[in-house]
Design an enzyme around this catalytic site. Sequence first.
Site, mmCIF file in Angstrom:
data_model
loop_
_atom_site.group_PDB
_atom_site.id
_atom_site.type_symbol
_atom_site.label_atom_id
_atom_site.label_comp_id
_atom_site.label_asym_id
_atom_site.label_seq_id
_atom_site.Cartn_x
_atom_site.Cartn_y
_atom_site.Cartn_z
ATOM 1 N N GLY A 104 34.428 48.745 35.490
ATOM 2 C CA GLY A 104 35.784 48.227 35.300
ATOM 3 C C GLY A 104 36.781 49.175 35.926
ATOM 4 O O GLY A 104 37.754 49.605 35.304
ATOM 5 N N HIS A 105 36.511 49.535 37.177
ATOM 6 C CA HIS A 105 37.388 50.446 37.909
ATOM 7 C C HIS A 105 37.055 50.423 39.391
ATOM 8 O O HIS A 105 36.022 49.880 39.806
ATOM 9 C CB HIS A 105 37.270 51.883 37.379
ATOM 10 C CG HIS A 105 35.877 52.445 37.420
ATOM 11 N ND1 HIS A 105 35.207 52.722 38.584
ATOM 12 C CD2 HIS A 105 35.031 52.780 36.430
ATOM 13 C CE1 HIS A 105 34.021 53.211 38.305
ATOM 14 N NE2 HIS A 105 33.869 53.235 36.993
ATOM 15 N N ALA A 106 37.952 51.018 40.173
ATOM 16 C CA ALA A 106 37.679 51.264 41.598
ATOM 17 C C ALA A 106 37.927 52.751 41.842
ATOM 18 O O ALA A 106 38.728 53.381 41.143
ATOM 19 C CB ALA A 106 38.603 50.433 42.469
ATOM 20 N N ARG B 279 34.572 47.529 40.575
ATOM 21 C CA ARG B 279 33.169 47.450 40.170
ATOM 22 C C ARG B 279 33.028 47.337 38.663
ATOM 23 O O ARG B 279 33.645 48.096 37.917
ATOM 24 C CB ARG B 279 32.470 48.719 40.657
ATOM 25 C CG ARG B 279 30.988 48.658 40.631
ATOM 26 C CD ARG B 279 30.423 50.011 40.857
ATOM 27 N NE ARG B 279 30.449 50.774 39.623
ATOM 28 C CZ ARG B 279 30.417 52.087 39.554
ATOM 29 N NH1 ARG B 279 30.381 52.800 40.620
ATOM 30 N NH2 ARG B 279 30.411 52.696 38.390
#
Length: 144
Positions: free
Chosen positions: A58-60, A105
């Site tokens: 839950g991040h890039a 992602r």
Amino acid sequence: MSKLDSIKTGLKDLQFVKIPVVKDHRGNLAYLQWGDMPFDFKRVYYIFDIPSGAKRGGHAHLVSKDLLIAISGSFDVIVDDGQERRRIHLNNPETGLVTPNGIWRELDNFSANSICLILNSELFSEDEYIRDYEEFVRFKKIAR
Ligand code: TYD
């Protein structure tokens, strides 16, 4: 890789990597050797003891790249470049997935006793994360 590079990356930049494995009657041995991977990694971490139904990621990353391997069991990697979203099932310790910087992602659908091993190209820095999806989409739109 820089923050500017990460604006430009897309799902076309995802890459599957064959992990070298030595097989004999005693079992299989896979190795990740510095210099042989698609990028020079500075950090290795793994996610394990994952409760049923959990979601991770839950991040890039703005700067760093990852290589993800399901070294035990299986899980899904949801990748998103701000325009297109794809779900990739990883279930083979002989195959790694490289996610470049600038790709959102998420990980879910973990099987029992699964382990996700990740090589990362940089030392840990919270500053290079985008953890808000709307902010990520705004960031990617700058380039278009
Ligand atoms: P987080 O980014 O939420 O994990 P994931 O995205 O894989 O689900 O990381 C959880 C916590 O661990 C967060 O506080 C940052 C910290 N962390 C480190 O200290 N070092 C590391 O190398 C990583 C990957 C995370």
